[in-house]
Structure formats: structure tokens, C-alpha cells
Design an enzyme around this catalytic site. Structure first.
Site, PDB file in Angstrom:
ATOM      1  N   SER B  37       0.865  -1.178   0.000  1.00 34.37           N
ATOM      2  CA  SER B  37       0.000   0.000   0.000  1.00 34.37           C
ATOM      3  C   SER B  37       0.900   1.226   0.000  1.00 34.37           C
ATOM      4  O   SER B  37       1.739   1.376   0.900  1.00 34.37           O
ATOM      5  CB  SER B  37      -0.895   0.006   1.252  1.00 34.37           C
ATOM      6  OG  SER B  37      -1.468   1.295   1.439  1.00 34.37           O
ATOM      7  N   SER B  39       0.209   4.475   0.493  1.00 30.39           N
ATOM      8  CA  SER B  39      -0.033   5.352   1.641  1.00 30.39           C
ATOM      9  C   SER B  39       0.136   4.634   2.977  1.00 30.39           C
ATOM     10  O   SER B  39       0.354   5.269   4.000  1.00 30.39           O
ATOM     11  CB  SER B  39      -1.463   5.896   1.569  1.00 30.39           C
ATOM     12  OG  SER B  39      -2.393   4.833   1.723  1.00 30.39           O
ATOM     13  N   GLY B  40       0.019   3.328   2.955  1.00 29.44           N
ATOM     14  CA  GLY B  40       0.019   2.578   4.214  1.00 29.44           C
ATOM     15  C   GLY B  40      -1.271   2.769   4.990  1.00 29.44           C
ATOM     16  O   GLY B  40      -1.363   2.421   6.162  1.00 29.44           O
ATOM     17  N   GLU B  41      -2.292   3.319   4.331  1.00 32.94           N
ATOM     18  CA  GLU B  41      -3.569   3.593   5.003  1.00 32.94           C
ATOM     19  C   GLU B  41      -4.742   2.842   4.365  1.00 32.94           C
ATOM     20  O   GLU B  41      -5.884   3.017   4.790  1.00 32.94           O
ATOM     21  CB  GLU B  41      -3.877   5.099   5.007  1.00 32.94           C
ATOM     22  CG  GLU B  41      -2.831   5.977   5.685  1.00 32.94           C
ATOM     23  CD  GLU B  41      -2.674   5.708   7.190  1.00 32.94           C
ATOM     24  OE1 GLU B  41      -3.579   5.094   7.782  1.00 32.94           O
ATOM     25  OE2 GLU B  41      -1.620   6.082   7.737  1.00 32.94           O
ATOM     26  N   THR B  42      -4.483   2.061   3.314  1.00 28.23           N
ATOM     27  CA  THR B  42      -5.549   1.276   2.702  1.00 28.23           C
ATOM     28  C   THR B  42      -6.079   0.299   3.741  1.00 28.23           C
ATOM     29  O   THR B  42      -5.369  -0.604   4.174  1.00 28.23           O
ATOM     30  CB  THR B  42      -5.013   0.489   1.483  1.00 28.23           C
ATOM     31  OG1 THR B  42      -4.225   1.378   0.684  1.00 28.23           O
ATOM     32  CG2 THR B  42      -6.139  -0.094   0.653  1.00 28.23           C
ATOM     33  N   GLU B 101       3.373   2.081  -8.100  1.00 26.00           N
ATOM     34  CA  GLU B 101       2.941   0.883  -8.835  1.00 26.00           C
ATOM     35  C   GLU B 101       3.950   0.446  -9.884  1.00 26.00           C
ATOM     36  O   GLU B 101       4.177  -0.747 -10.094  1.00 26.00           O
ATOM     37  CB  GLU B 101       1.573   1.137  -9.485  1.00 26.00           C
ATOM     38  CG  GLU B 101       0.462   1.085  -8.454  1.00 26.00           C
ATOM     39  CD  GLU B 101      -0.870   1.551  -8.998  1.00 26.00           C
ATOM     40  OE1 GLU B 101      -1.104   1.406 -10.206  1.00 26.00           O
ATOM     41  OE2 GLU B 101      -1.677   2.078  -8.211  1.00 26.00           O
TER      42      GLU B 101
END
Lengths: 134, 134, 134, 134
Positions: B37, B39-42, B101
């Protein structure tokens, strides 16, 4: 890679759908179908392109091979030199269509970047359209 | 990008599954979960990593941010400098997680290339495992 | 079953999306989220419902259990008596959530039938909206 | 409905895959392909059945129509009387293939119930195989 493209197209504010997903509507004259197959022999891709052509959709076809079943239905608009599942290539030591897929992603992201700059769309505008349930 | 990786892992002869697909079995001790991820927030990714950790799976976590919900659950094994849906980056003018990505795909394809060479697997071996109904 | 419902909703002329599919846009106030989990413990469903609630979406929740994580987030609007992956039921000898899924499909199809009759939509109208690339 | 079947087949301990999902391997002699199309004209289904037949797979075909493109490739093993996107039916007032899909689900769940009883598999055994990351 085409799913990544469809997601970005939606995020810059266009109506985009993925063939085969649940709520994808009927294709119509005026729609644009973007199709890619390294070998040009993926039968679902060939069938979809042929069917969309009959139904009057515009087409963009991307392939590593123009001498293929797909190439006979529609001359590729973009040809990427790459190995496929049927042939190796001098372009890279990578197996199967790996190089093809990397090039697809770069080509698509370059197109999105150009389109988002034309529209003066910002990272913020796109972030707002980013799926919020994930 | 993780689906592209899972497909190649299957093609070099490993058992690989995608979380959320129909016939993906229960995760077990000894399984490896690869999660990414930007953002690391998905939240689905955070939840999956947390759940797999509890169930004893090994983890590889890839993110553009270590100061995130995901980063607190598991320090990223690979950090890629990129914009995310919450922040821009000097690394590229590309919007959202595009650069992330692209880097994911290249890192995964490099890993697959190395793994397929170790196994002396050829394009032919991999082509045989390539889905034949598509 | 929810995908079958989303497809029919699209075919009767409504805007419908499936959470997690490629081009599903950001949820907004005024959107309706329909969520189902037999056990009420499917963590992705719980998380999605909680997140949609925070973002101001309307909710319809369907479950076999009201004493569950999901039930605490939102009291189920429809409760279907069925076994789940955590409990058996007198309602049927069928394993896991089989009965729950059958009932979901019947309830959804009944709703679609009623909605399509109100709109005087015909089989022909719906057939026109049926995906033409498949 | 076929995805629901594939999930249950996996849960009773069989190797099952869905055509088109990421890690579905190449079809081989000895594999069984189960295909369903109400109209018998869904071109991806026709193409998949034809291709699997050439590759030596065993087939189970389910349709509402035997006088169809699919019916010419392979006589349906199970015929369900239902409307389709091309025809209405006296069997039900429901639109399109709704009745067909309901019958598919019931037929599949009945088969799973019988198979799970033969194997003396219990709800507990199946629950253990139920996806644990979801």
C-alpha cells in the site's frame, strides 16, 4: 495493466469500465475499447475486439505481434517489441510477456499524466475520486 | 501489481493465491503474505496484514510510508519513495501512487526473473503453466 | 449474490457499483451501501460498513446474526435464519452460509422484480443494458 | 453462481479454480470444466467450452436452451427451463436469466450437500477451509 489504466481514467473524471466486471454496461457506438495482448492470440481479447468492432465501438489495440489473430482483426495501433508466451525476443531476457506488461503500464501512466495536466487536474482532485471503501 | 506477481509465481511452479479471489484457501502458519500500500492507510490491506500476522503467516510489506497505520502493524520490508493519495513527492511529477505501482511491478518482475533462473525454468516451462482458457 | 444484485440494478437503469472493483468511485453522502455477512464477522464487510457510515452513506445490512461485530456497528435491516461458518442452525442441514446465500438471491431477485414492474421496464429494456462484451 | 460452486468445492477439499482468475492454471486432460449460460450464446462461455474440449478436459454444460451456439458445441448435460436475455418463458415472470441463476445455485448447493455427506465432511471441516483473510 488495463485495470490500472481504467482506475486512473475514472480518477481523472472519465467514465471507464473493465470488460467482464459486474456493472459494466453494454458497449455502444461512441465508446472506445482499449485492448492489449502480447501474443495477439489471447482468444478472449480477440473475441472482445471483434464483437466491439461489430457493435460500432472505436478501438485501440496494443500488441507485441502484428502477424497474429488479433492483428488480422485490427492492425495494432501500438506495437511493443517483447517476448510473448509463444516467442522469445532480443529485446529482453525477461520471460513471457513481462516486458510487454511493463511497457503497457509506462505508456498508460504517461498518457494519464498528459491528460491530467491538460485538464489542470491536481493530485487532490484525483485523490477525491480515489475509491474510499477499500 | 500483486495480481501480476501472483500469476508469475504460479507460472514458475509455486502455489500462489490472491486474497479475495474465489478459491483462495485459509491462510496458515508457513504461508507468506505479500502486501503493498503506497499510503500505508488502505484499510483492507492493514486489516489483512494484521489478521495474517495473528494467524502466524510470514509477511512481506511494501509501502511508500513507514509512518502509517500499516507501518505500525509491521515495519515495511521494502520502502519505495513515491507520492500517495495523501501526499505528493519530489521523486516524480506523477499523480497518486503511479510511481509506486511502476516500481512494484519492476521489483516483482526482477524477483521472478531471478527465481526463474535459479530454477533453470525456461520460457517454455512457464508458457506451459500459462492459463490456457483465457 | 451482491454482484448478481449489482448487475440487475444496473440492468434496470440505476447506477450501481461493487466495492473493490476497478472503477468503483468514492462513496458519498446520498449513496446506499448494501452489505451482507451470514456470521456478521467477515472483517472486510464490517470495515466497509463502518467506513461507509462515517462517510455519510445510507446502509442496508443483511445478516444471520444480530449478536455480532457487524450487528454492533449497524443493527441488521434484514435477518435471515441460517447456519454460518461459526454456528449450525435448525433451519437447514446445509453447511456454512449456503441457506443464507440462497435466501439473499431470492430476496434480491424479488426486489428487482418489484422495482422493474414499477418502472414498467420490460425484459427488452433490461436486455439492452445487459453487457454486450462477455 | 459458478464462483459460489467453486468456493464450496474448495471448502469440501477439492482443487477448484475459476476461469479468468489470477492464479488459475492451464487446463489439462483429467480436469472437469463446468460451464453455464442461460441463452447458450454468451460468447466467452462458448469459446471457453470449445477450447477446453480441444484440450481434452471433461465438460458439464448447463443451459436454458439446447438450440444455441453452446448447444452445438456440446449438448447441455442439464437443461433448466427459464427466460434468457433473448427470450421470455412461461416458467416465471422474472426477467432475463434470474430463474436460471436461482436454479443453478440450488442445483449446485444440492450437489455440494450430497458430496459433503458422502465424505462425512462436517460444517467444522468446511469452516476450517473457509477463507480466513476476507
Amino acid at each position: 495493466m488495463l485495470k490500472a489504466l481504467a482506475m486512473r481514467l475514472m480518477q481523472i473524471g472519465l467514465d471507464a469500465y473493465v470488460v467482464g466486471e459486474t456493472t459494466t454496461p453494454s458497449v455502444e457506438k461512441g465508446d472506445l475499447l482499449i485492448a492489449a495482448s502480447a501474443s495477439g492470440e489471447t482468444s478472449s481479447v480477440c473475441m472482445t475486439v471483434q464483437s466491439a468492432k461489430k457493435q460500432g465501438a472505436d478501438l485501440v489495440v496494443i500488441s507485441a505481434s502484428s502477424e497474429s489473430t488479433l492483428g488480422k482483426i485490427q492492425t495494432p495501433d501500438i506495437t511493443i517489441s517483447s517476448a510473448t508466451k509463444f516467442s522469445t525476443s532480443d529485446a529482453s531476457i525477461q520471460p513471457l510477456g513481462s516486458l510487454f506488461e511493463q511497457m503497457l503500464l509506462i505508456v498508460f501512466d504517461a498518457a494519464i499524466l498528459e491528460m491530467s495536466q491538460e485538464d489542470k487536474g491536481s493530485n487532490d482532485d484525483m485523490a477525491k475520486r480515489h475509491a474510499s471503501l477499500e
